[in-house]
Design an enzyme around this catalytic site. Structure first.
Site, short mmCIF file in Angstrom:
data_model
loop_
_atom_site.label_atom_id
_atom_site.label_comp_id
_atom_site.label_asym_id
_atom_site.label_seq_id
_atom_site.Cartn_x
_atom_site.Cartn_y
_atom_site.Cartn_z
N ASP A 185 86.99 37.87 31.88
CA ASP A 185 86.21 38.57 32.90
C ASP A 185 84.96 37.77 33.25
O ASP A 185 84.44 37.01 32.43
CB ASP A 185 85.86 39.99 32.46
CG ASP A 185 84.97 40.05 31.24
OD1 ASP A 185 85.25 39.33 30.26
OD2 ASP A 185 83.98 40.81 31.25
N GLU A 227 83.79 41.67 28.46
CA GLU A 227 82.66 41.09 27.73
C GLU A 227 81.39 41.11 28.56
O GLU A 227 80.31 41.29 28.01
CB GLU A 227 82.99 39.64 27.34
CG GLU A 227 82.07 39.05 26.27
CD GLU A 227 80.80 38.40 26.81
OE1 GLU A 227 79.89 38.10 26.02
OE2 GLU A 227 80.71 38.20 28.05
#
Length: 383
Positions: free
Chosen positions: A77, A142
């Site tokens: 991500d 994250e």
């Protein structure tokens, strides 16, 4: 049987960048990683967690079942690109220009994942019968909540016998030259929201009021007057910063009824969040405050002390880059804070010069050297 996978990280990084995986969207990024790992003999498991409006896709892949078990951890991500007009190229195009790869995630940390997969493929081509096992924990959560990613996957790993003996997080840790820094710990981070209640009144008649500002200032004063500690072997001193102060008052002659403050404490391994929270309570009680305190810890301090794992990592980096890495604990938080609850963990990756910036980038040569370094790390840890 191991089938050929590219040992050049650049096309892998380009494929990942072209997936616009802004947290928590995956947009095919984990599919790219899985398609590369399966031909290398990895058993891949997709783990989806989170509520319906925030579904997070994660990947756990493992090759081998014996120890020592080395786990590489990272995230596909990325943060939003921001002002698209400020980018020279489409942030999700993965353009290479003048020896530099551009795109959101090139530095943090799709480039790092690409380098590890490429280095892994190179290592397995030479060491198909390596000892132990290798796994990858790649999350899609994250950069934002960090609730339904690494922490949840680790719970699943613990329940299914997959906790590693050591873990390497591929965050961009190098400061100016590839190989110059390994992070062996991180400070903890505690946020505190304090509301002190008093009695509103006229500033000309303070005896008829109870000024919450005075009480809050009296509580904060001793906390700010002296350092909370003098640091430790690998950590700087703990810092307490007042990040907000508000009384909601526009009148100069009114004592307000409420005063609020926000604090952030970045703490070393002399403290726990629980002990620091109690210290705040004690200061507020000592000042006679009628108060409410909400404390939230985004991660405890942790330290992986130098030993066989860190020493082997240092040797491999020096052998590959010619640079002796410094052992560091600076910066903010990372998913290593969750991994540290289960096994020794260190962080090593590329130079983090452009992470989260417009025109985020990674030099092509650096990505290729990072892949070679990860290959040496695996050779050092597994033979």
């Amino acid at each position: 049987m191991i089938r050929a996978v590219s040992t050049d990280p650049v096309p892998i990084a380009q494929a990942l960048i072209r997936c616009p995986s802004v947290t928590p969207a995956d947009e095919g990024a984990l599919d790219v990683v899985q398609r590369l790992l399966e031909p290398l003999g990895f058993d891949c498991t997709r783990l989806v967690f989170g509520p319906e409006d925030y579904r997070v896709d994660n990947l756990f892949a493992r090759r081998g079942g014996e120890g020592p078990h080395v786990c590489y951890c990272g995230h596909t991500d990325v943060v939003p690109p921001g002002n698209l007009a400020a980018w020279t190229d489409d942030p999700f195009a993965g353009v290479v220009r003048d020896g530099v790869l551009y795109g959101r995630g090139a530095c943090d940390m799709k480039g790092g994942i690409a380098a590890f997969v490429a280095g892994l493929a190179d290592y397995l081509a030479v060491h198909p019968g390596h000892r132990g096992s290798i796994s990858l924990l790649i999350t899609g959560d994250e950069e934002a909540r960090s609730v339904d990613g690494t922490a949840r996957v680790l719970e699943w790993m613990a329940a299914n016998g997959h906790i590693p003996d050591m873990a390497l997080v591929g965050e961009p840790t190098s400061r100016s030259t590839l190989g110059d820094t390994i992070k062996i710990g991180r400070r903890g981070s505690l946020n505190a929201h304090i509301t002190v209640t008093g009695v509103q009144g006229h500033s000309a008649y303070p005896a008829k009021a109870d000024n919450p500002i005075h009480r809050l200032v009296a509580a904060l004063g001793p906390l700010l007057a002296a350092p909370l500690d003098n640091g430790s072997d690998f950590f700087p001193p703990t810092t307490l910063q007042v990040t907000g102060f508000d009384v909601g008052n526009t009148a100069t002659n009114v004592i307000p009824a409420v005063a609020k403050a926000m604090l952030n404490i970045r703490f070393n391994n002399h403290h726990t969040s629980a002990a620091l929270t109690e210290r705040l309570h004690a200061a507020l009680r000592a000042a006679g405050c009628s108060y409410d305190l909400v404390a939230e810890c985004s991660g405890e301090s942790f330290l992986t002390r130098p030993g066989p794992f860190v020493d082997a990592l240092s040797r491999a980096i020096e052998r590959s880059t010619g640079v002796v890495p410094a052992l560091d604990t600076g910066g903010g938080t990372s998913d290593a804070r969750f991994i540290a609850r289960y096994c020794p963990v260190a962080e090593f990756g590329a130079v983090g010069a452009t992470l989260h910036q417009v025109n985020e980038s990674a030099p092509v040569d650096e990505l290729r050297r990072l892949a070679g370094t990860y290959r040496e790390v695996l050779a050092e840890l597994l033979g």
